[in-house]
Design an enzyme around this catalytic site. Sequence first.
Site, PDB file in Angstrom:
ATOM      1  N   ALA A 167       0.761  -1.171  -0.088  1.00 29.44           N
ATOM      2  CA  ALA A 167       0.036   0.050   0.167  1.00 29.44           C
ATOM      3  C   ALA A 167       0.703   1.264  -0.090  1.00 29.44           C
ATOM      4  O   ALA A 167       2.007   1.311   0.376  1.00 29.44           O
ATOM      5  CB  ALA A 167      -1.017  -0.001   1.253  1.00 29.44           C
TER       6      ALA A 167
ATOM      7  N   PHE B 289       1.543   5.485   0.598  1.00 31.96           N
ATOM      8  CA  PHE B 289       1.429   6.520   1.834  1.00 31.96           C
ATOM      9  C   PHE B 289       0.188   7.175   1.843  1.00 31.96           C
ATOM     10  O   PHE B 289      -0.463   8.123   2.928  1.00 31.96           O
ATOM     11  CB  PHE B 289       2.492   7.509   2.096  1.00 31.96           C
TER      12      PHE B 289
ATOM     13  N   GLU C   9       5.652   2.358   5.028  1.00 33.65           N
ATOM     14  CA  GLU C   9       6.482   2.465   6.164  1.00 33.65           C
ATOM     15  C   GLU C   9       6.316   3.953   6.803  1.00 33.65           C
ATOM     16  O   GLU C   9       6.821   4.310   8.047  1.00 33.65           O
ATOM     17  CB  GLU C   9       8.046   2.198   5.877  1.00 33.65           C
ATOM     18  N   ARG C  10       5.848   4.700   5.964  1.00 36.97           N
ATOM     19  CA  ARG C  10       5.426   6.311   6.590  1.00 36.97           C
ATOM     20  C   ARG C  10       4.061   6.356   7.345  1.00 36.97           C
ATOM     21  O   ARG C  10       4.036   6.917   7.969  1.00 36.97           O
ATOM     22  CB  ARG C  10       5.502   7.121   5.273  1.00 36.97           C
TER      23      ARG C  10
ATOM     24  N   SER D 283       3.558   4.324  -7.288  1.00 36.67           N
ATOM     25  CA  SER D 283       4.111   5.135  -8.202  1.00 36.67           C
ATOM     26  C   SER D 283       4.591   4.107  -9.367  1.00 36.67           C
ATOM     27  O   SER D 283       4.473   2.824  -9.286  1.00 36.67           O
ATOM     28  CB  SER D 283       5.663   5.650  -7.945  1.00 36.67           C
TER      29      SER D 283
ATOM     30  N   CYS E 247      -3.952   9.923  -6.451  1.00 44.19           N
ATOM     31  CA  CYS E 247      -3.686   9.463  -7.794  1.00 44.19           C
ATOM     32  C   CYS E 247      -4.992  10.031  -8.763  1.00 44.19           C
ATOM     33  O   CYS E 247      -4.621   9.769  -9.989  1.00 44.19           O
ATOM     34  CB  CYS E 247      -3.680   7.945  -7.779  1.00 44.19           C
TER      35      CYS E 247
ATOM     36  N   GLU F 229       3.976  13.631 -13.430  1.00 42.98           N
ATOM     37  CA  GLU F 229       3.109  13.767 -12.045  1.00 42.98           C
ATOM     38  C   GLU F 229       3.597  14.530 -11.047  1.00 42.98           C
ATOM     39  O   GLU F 229       4.657  13.980 -10.426  1.00 42.98           O
ATOM     40  CB  GLU F 229       2.623  12.337 -11.887  1.00 42.98           C
TER      41      GLU F 229
END
EC number: 1.2.1.27
Length: 535
Positions: free
Chosen positions: A183, A185, A212-213, A262, A317, A417
């Site tokens: 997944a 962030f 991890e964030r 990404s 997104c 982007e």
Amino acid sequence: MAAAVAAAAAMRSRILQVSSKVNATWYPASSFSSSSVPTVKLFIDGKFVESKSDKWIDIHNPATNEVVGRVPQSTKAEMDAAVESCKRAFPAWADTSILSRQQVLLRYQQLIKENLKEIARLITLEQGKTLADAEGDVFRGLQVVEHACSVTSLMLGETMPSITKDMDLYSYRLPLGVCAGIAPFNFPAMIPLWMFPMAMVCGNTFLMKPSERVPGATMLLAKLLQDSGAPDGTLNIIHGQHDAVNFICDHPDIKAISFVGSNQAGEYIFERGSRNGKRVQANMGAKNHGVVMPDANKENTLNQLVGAAFGAAGQRCMALSTAILVGEAKKWLPELVDRAKNLRVNAGDQPGADLGPLITPQAKERVCNLIDSGTKEGASILLDGRRIKVKGYENGNFVGPTIISNVKPSMTCYKEEIFGPVLVVLETETLDEAIKIVNDNPYGNGTAIFTTNGATARKYAHMVDVGQVGVNVPIPVPLPMFSFTGSRSSFRGDTNFYGKQGIQFYTQLKTITSQWKEEDATLSSPAVVMPTMGR
């Protein structure tokens, strides 16, 4: 010194107020001291366990850049244990009646509703988005859980009786085994909830790797799932970065991978996972265009453009990051700038905030560099958010709403982007020119047209090569009874997220040809010729 101590105390107080459940699983009060920060646990075989890793990653509050926790890079042994737990739990879970699995999800959706605000506060702490936006994050994920409760209809098979005399043909859907999710962030609750509830209600077990964030929301969601009656081992959670991703792509017991993030990471995961024989779905980057016709409802259109471009600080997104003003609609540009100026930038937990910070200082630097590229390549900055200062949060990763005009498709700020609160504006004379710009762009996540003319809307919807089209809807994310159908460079795989496509992704078909003779089942003589079925 006194101010620093007071700020640290305020931060700890805010963390401790998040949730009693979080305190027990992620932010234990006893872990606070002058020299320590709380650590994120692993979730393996139904237990929240401390990692034995010697590699840890700091988690920062994006509004202050203060460290609010530490997440481990799971060891190989810990990741193996998580997959083994999934593998052990699979046979019994797959054999559990579909009605019993449905009941777990029904209880789960109720617990998410009851704890929605607590999950949202945790998202705001780690990710930075406003509390209202964080609640929307949870709610859109909850909708997928509610849809997964319809599994008894979604997993119906097919049958054709009497394809020839005394012979029937039928098929049904079966789970794959151990599935995994990676997944991003930007949606700490919604994206995990796109993944493991759909997979598990089909009878799979699931290995989740949150960003991890922002791991906290996923940990709380795991606790709520356990409280809903999900058996130990049906959901396991690991943490990490590249090594964890490679582990998921390579492990022979993992049958399918769901990814959102990404393009660079998505292409890598799709290629590596597919090479190892796994089913992979990867939602990736986007450049979503909003085409504004001169006959559009001006007030509604301008408000929708501003909300879709700058909400969540543009870290979606499906953010509407590009506006194409057709004909006389270009005269609306000054009013668009005025509306964007009125948005309030602040820490996400502050009353009245419209948008919060970006996720990291590196993200802020990248966004500012892309804005810089616009000026260097001949564009005009009509609204510049690069130097914004937020009182009380001077160390935060804030960029204010930014509007760049006179943009050409060849410019870097258009081609890349941006993933920040930046709206680039192009102008055309005709709808056909706008359609060509949209179709020449490699991405295909979403687009919108603003018009009061049904024929114009229909022409646009049919001619643009984009997977999701909004008509006077700026962010056309489908509700979960449909599927998220991004296309072209925004998606890799052949089966999309949630809806019917989600069920298909997490299941495999078994087809059975059955013959029961009307007369005595014992054949009088063997049949040695090729069976022709229909003759």
